[in-house]
Structure formats: C-alpha cells, structure tokens
Design an enzyme around this catalytic site. Structure first.
Site, PDB file in Angstrom:
ATOM      1  CG  ASP A 135      -5.795   8.369   1.205  1.00  0.00           C
ATOM      2  OD1 ASP A 135      -6.688   8.238   0.339  1.00  0.00           O
ATOM      3  OD2 ASP A 135      -6.032   8.659   2.387  1.00  0.00           O
ATOM      4  CE1 TYR A 160     -10.472  12.521   3.763  1.00  0.00           C
ATOM      5  CE2 TYR A 160     -10.332  11.100   5.690  1.00  0.00           C
ATOM      6  CZ  TYR A 160     -10.079  11.326   4.358  1.00  0.00           C
ATOM      7  OH  TYR A 160      -9.427  10.376   3.604  1.00  0.00           O
ATOM      8  CG  HIS A 165      -6.769   5.701  -3.669  1.00  0.00           C
ATOM      9  ND1 HIS A 165      -6.527   7.033  -3.923  1.00  0.00           N
ATOM     10  CD2 HIS A 165      -6.608   5.534  -2.324  1.00  0.00           C
ATOM     11  CE1 HIS A 165      -6.244   7.653  -2.794  1.00  0.00           C
ATOM     12  NE2 HIS A 165      -6.283   6.772  -1.808  1.00  0.00           N
TER      13      HIS A 165
END
Length: 299
Positions: free
Chosen positions: A106, A212, A266
């Site tokens: 990730d 982010y 994922h």
C-alpha cells in the site's frame, strides 16, 4: 506482541522523530525491512515476521511516522516522500547496515519504490505488494477515468479538516469500513479490528491523512528504473487500483517478476500464504545467486 523468535519492541530516534520498531531474528542475519501502508501499522506484517526469521533473515518492522506508537509531527511537509524515505534509510543504518531488502505494501509500497529509486545503494532487493510504480500511477491517473474514480479518497484527503472529522466520527466506523470494504470477508476479525482502532486512537487520524497530502507535495525521483531484483505481488481484486498497473510496472524494472493472485484483495499478504512463500523464495533465491555469482534469471 508476537511470541517466539525473540520479537522485541524498541524505540529509535530516526531522522528527527522517534519511531517504534519491532525486530526479530539474528542481528547478524541479512536484513529485511517491512513497510506498512494506510491505515495499517507494524502488526499488519505479523504473518510474515516468523517465516522470514525462519528463512534466515533479520526482520525490522517500523510503525512509520504518524502511526501507532511512533511520533506524529503536525505539519504536512513532515510527510513528504523525501522525509519518509530518509526514515527508512536511517532505520537501516541504525541496524549497522549500509543496505537491506525492502518490502512495502500500500502506501508503504510507494515509500519502498522511492527508497529504491532515490537511494539505490540502500536497497538490496525490492518487493512490492499491490502498489504500482510511481510513474505508472501518475500516467494511469492522467489517462484512465476508471482509476481516477478508484482513487477518489486521495482527492478527498486533500480537503482541510473534513476527512479527519469523517474518519473520527462514530468510533471511527469509516476507518473500520475501509478495512472491510477493501478486503475479502473474514480477513479482519473483531480482535484484529480492535487492535487497529487502538493504534488509530493513539496517534490520531490526521497524521495518516497527511501522508496523502505530503505525497501530493512531493518532488519526483530523478530515476525511473529499478535496478535491484524486484518482486511484485498483486491481489487481482483490489478495488482501489487497476491490475493492469502491475504489469506496466515491470517495464520500469531491469530484473522484475510479477505474481498475480486471483480472488485476493488489496490485502493480499493477509489473505494468501503464497505471498509469504513468494517473498521468501525471492529473497533466498537472489541471495543464493549472488553468493555463487550465477547469472540472474529472466522473468
């Protein structure tokens, strides 16, 4: 903590922050650094630590800055890729090593890609789980409406304050949903979810969102090609990332191998034991090839 193999919990002053670090294995064995993503913490690698130690490796797993028991700086710029990469480089040096095998999942995969690209001498072998090469990700976002939609949360996290409020409310129900929606049923049981909630409560939500925000502010690496032996493992049912990006990422690897896992999400390393087997094979095979000066295989 995990039992066996002398698993230890320590704190280290790294790059101006104190990182919580879990270690296991012989201190003189080849070093493997495992980098978690969002909304994970060191515990996300619990199924890989023992097998890697048994295969003969020293394993180091940090809570990355902003997560669980590690320091969480307030400013967004503290979460640029250059800062996160420097954390990994200095963590390796804190083990008395010049380099290590680096594995990332990730967002931790983006950091691992960038360590290999920005500081190639620091990475012996690179392994990535369900994250494309940074250039592939950028190009796909520019050309694929589908990927733009899948990456909606990246844009949402750029909004001031609202994401923090949304993710904190109702006992962090949206954070729990993010685990359950992106994984196969049963991947995260109640006990595991409670561990994650405790980690989120300790460091707060904002530092994870700042990953982010910092990513959007980060400068690109001057390199695009990974020269180290490379393994990409990819769960094909990832709802956030198009599987086609996995194969395209091989175009940026001189010595790359891709293993796709159908019916895996994922969270492929939680759901498929074969991922751990693939990591062990990748690292031990390349170690053996280097020691005997054999020719590297073509994948």
């Amino acid at each position: 903590m995990l039992s066996g193999h002398d698993v230890e919990s320590t704190y280290r002053n790294i790059n101006g922050v104190q990182l919580h670090v879990v270690t296991a294995g012989d201190s003189d064995a080849p070093l493997v650094v495992l980098l978690h993503g969002h909304p994970d913490f060191w515990y996300g690698w619990r199924d890989q630590i023992h097998p890697l130690v048994e295969a003969g490796f020293r394993v180091v797993v940090p809570d990355q800055r902003g997560c669980n028991l590690s320091d969480a700086p307030d400013e967004v710029d503290a979460y640029r890729q250059s800062k996160l990469v420097a954390d990994v480089r200095e963590l390796i040096h804190s083990e008395g090593r010049d380099s290590a095998h680096v594995v990332g999942h990730d967002f931790g995969g983006f950091i691992a890609w960038n360590v290999a690209l920005r500081h190639p001498s620091v990475v012996d072998h690179l392994s990535i789980l369900n994250v494309p090469h940074p250039t592939v990700y950028r190009e796909t976002l520019r050309s694929s409406l589908e990927q733009i939609v899948r990456s909606w949360y990246v844009w949402f996290y750029q909004v001031p304050k609202l994401p923090e409020w949304m993710l904190r409310r109702n006992d962090m129900a949206n954070m729990v949903d993010s685990l359950e929606i992106t994984s196969n049923k049963g991947t995260f049981d109640e006990e595991t979810i409670n561990r994650y909630k405790a980690a989120w409560q300790h460091s707060g939500i904002e530092p994870r969102i700042n990953w982010y925000r910092g990513f959007r502010r980060s400068e690109r690496s001057s390199r695009d090609t990974v020269t180290q032996p490379m393994l990409i493992c990819w769960g094909e049912d990832d709802i956030a990332l198009r599987p086609s990006m996995a194969e395209k990422s091989l175009d940026y690897c001189e010595d790359g191998q891709l293993e796709m896992f159908p019916d895996a999400s994922h969270w492929v390393h939680h759901e498929r034991e074969e991922v751990t087997d693939a990591l062990v094979r990748h690292l031990t095979r390349n170690n053996r090839l280097e020691s005997t000066e054999s020719v590297k295989p073509h994948y």
